[in-house]
Design a protein around this motif. Structure first.
Motif, PDB file in Angstrom:
ATOM      1  N   UNK A   1       0.814  -1.216   0.000  1.00  0.00           N
ATOM      2  CA  UNK A   1       0.000   0.000   0.000  1.00  0.00           C
ATOM      3  C   UNK A   1       0.850   1.270   0.000  1.00  0.00           C
ATOM      4  N   UNK A   2       0.279   2.347  -0.512  1.00  0.00           N
ATOM      5  CA  UNK A   2       0.937   3.652  -0.450  1.00  0.00           C
ATOM      6  C   UNK A   2       1.164   4.046   1.006  1.00  0.00           C
ATOM      7  N   UNK A   3       0.245   3.629   1.882  1.00  0.00           N
ATOM      8  CA  UNK A   3       0.499   3.804   3.298  1.00  0.00           C
ATOM      9  C   UNK A   3      -0.547   4.570   4.080  1.00  0.00           C
ATOM     10  N   UNK A   4      -0.093   5.062   5.235  1.00  0.00           N
ATOM     11  CA  UNK A   4      -0.950   5.647   6.260  1.00  0.00           C
ATOM     12  C   UNK A   4      -0.747   7.153   6.344  1.00  0.00           C
ATOM     13  N   UNK A   5      -1.866   7.877   6.359  1.00  0.00           N
ATOM     14  CA  UNK A   5      -1.837   9.337   6.358  1.00  0.00           C
ATOM     15  C   UNK A   5      -2.855   9.872   7.366  1.00  0.00           C
TER      16      UNK A   5
ATOM     17  N   UNK B   1       3.533   7.098   6.550  1.00  0.00           N
ATOM     18  CA  UNK B   1       4.468   5.992   6.335  1.00  0.00           C
ATOM     19  C   UNK B   1       3.824   4.867   5.538  1.00  0.00           C
ATOM     20  N   UNK B   2       4.677   4.066   4.948  1.00  0.00           N
ATOM     21  CA  UNK B   2       4.286   2.761   4.418  1.00  0.00           C
ATOM     22  C   UNK B   2       5.150   1.734   5.130  1.00  0.00           C
TER      23      UNK B   2
ATOM     24  N   UNK C   1       6.817  14.504   5.786  1.00  0.00           N
ATOM     25  CA  UNK C   1       7.798  13.645   6.456  1.00  0.00           C
ATOM     26  C   UNK C   1       7.283  12.206   6.400  1.00  0.00           C
ATOM     27  N   UNK C   2       7.926  11.405   5.563  1.00  0.00           N
ATOM     28  CA  UNK C   2       7.377  10.102   5.163  1.00  0.00           C
ATOM     29  C   UNK C   2       8.409   8.997   5.351  1.00  0.00           C
ATOM     30  N   UNK C   3       7.959   7.850   5.828  1.00  0.00           N
ATOM     31  CA  UNK C   3       8.851   6.707   6.032  1.00  0.00           C
ATOM     32  C   UNK C   3       8.722   5.707   4.909  1.00  0.00           C
TER      33      UNK C   3
END
Length: 377
Positions: free
Chosen positions: A166-170, A222-223, A184-186
């Motif tokens: 997945x692209x991830x959590x926002x 993050x993802x 700021x992304x992991x």
């Protein structure tokens, strides 16, 4: 006539005697392996509660079952001996006999490492990428990188074709690719370069460090990998928007590595067990993933998570970012030639396999919607 009878009796006794000896020999020398007893120390890169750790243990169980007591792996969770991002060094040095991880965790040694799982998206999925490794020349390129270029005392295999990550959590709903500017992304591996091209401020963190970083504000989004892993470490407690689908890690696989000296010291049959258990675990892990990931995605929805499909504009921005990253990688005068060799191999595989796949694959979405209604995204 008497002599003939005596001769027959003697012959019978001789035959029975020989059979008895053969029978004793069969009992005394059963057809079992005489391989030496070996115990290997392997560490994973995963948190104790992560399903990826469960999958690592599934591989270990297969080896131990086939080993019949003569070959055994003692498995250790992340951090037991070395940090998650240092398992390759641990295996090379002999501190560990083996490790269960992903190539992106050591791509700092050579960016080509990330091409074996977190490189540019050319249209092949995880299963097809694994096919490239085992049948399309990927294994030879991997060995060239690890053993010849980096001089690492390691032998390894890729296993488990991971579903698209997945692209991830926002923390808030995305409007488009501009939302990544300054975010700021992991992430890990070459995916960091791709997101940087999209304007993100990227941090590389192992799984167990993600949640604390979100809580402290070190990262804002993050993802990691999949709905089960994400739910188990509490992603739903720090963010409520979960975007499915991405080109950042569209075809990743596990990496199972062993110290080369240790591996080559084993009898051939034990080397084969370690190798073919990786293939068996690849299938088993994938089946488990489809079951667990799908169930836990529904659980996340019940917990109030907004599950959304990543919009096309972000997919397109990712591809443009990958184009830039690829040009820079190939232009590197030191590592570029080898990187280009890997990319060219992957492109040739993707073009050939994709032509077959996209022409032949059934329209499964249409069938799904026929039975269950329009897919909500």
């Amino acid at each position: 006539m008497a002599k003939a009878k005596d001769s027959t009796t003697a012959t019978r006794r001789k035959f029975l005697g020989g059979a008895a000896v053969a029978g004793v020999a069969t009992i005394a020398m059963p057809q079992v392996s005489r391989a030496q007893t070996v115990t290997l120390k392997m560490q994973g890169a995963w948190g104790a509660q992560d399903i990826l750790n469960d999958m690592a243990k599934d591989y270990v169980a297969k080896v131990n079952d086939m080993g019949g007591g003569r070959l055994k792996i003692d498995y250790l969770n992340a951090g037991a001996v070395v940090k998650p991002f240092s398992v390759m060094d641990g295996v090379h040095s002999g501190v560990l006999d083996g490790a269960h991880s992903v190539p992106a965790y050591w791509y700092g040694k050579h960016r080509a490492a990330s091409l074996f799982g977190t490189g540019p998206a050319y249209g092949f999925n995880g299963s097809q990428c694994l096919g490239w490794f085992w049948y399309g020349g990927g294994m030879d390129l991997y060995n060239e990188l690890v053993q010849k270029t980096l001089k690492l005392d390691v032998v390894g295999f890729l296993a488990f074709a991971m579903p698209t990550q997945p692209l991830g959590w926002f923390k808030k709903e995305l409007k488009g690719p501009d939302d990544f500017k300054g975010l700021k992304y992991r992430t890990v591996g070459l995916s960091t370069n791709m997101f940087q091209k999209m304007g993100a401020s990227v941090a590389q963190l192992p799984g167990p460090e993600i949640l604390p970083a979100m809580e402290r504000g070190v990262i804002e989004a993050f993802e990691f990998n999949n709905p089960t892993s994400d739910m188990r470490f509490g992603a739903q407690d720090v963010a409520k928007f979960y975007y499915m689908g991405s080109y950042h890690q569209a075809s990743e696989a596990f990496e199972i590595v062993f110290n080369k000296k240790k591996y080559e010291s084993l009898p051939k049959e034990q080397q084969a067990m370690l190798k073919y258990a990786a293939q068996a675990a690849a299938a088993d892990n994938e089946w488990k993933a489809w079951d667990s990931y799908s169930k836990d995605l529904q659980e996340l929805i019940k917990k109030g998570v907004n599950v959304k499909r990543t919009m096309k504009s972000i997919f397109e921005a990712q591809l443009k970012a990958w184009d830039e990253v690829e040009k820079e990688l190939v232009a590197d005068t030191t590592n570029g030639p080898f990187i280009k060799k890997v990319l060219d191999s992957q492109k040739a595989w993707a073009k050939r396999v994709g032509y077959y796949f996209f022409n032949n694959d059934a329209d499964y979405k249409t069938a799904w919607e026929h039975h269950f209604g329009a897919l909500k995204t």
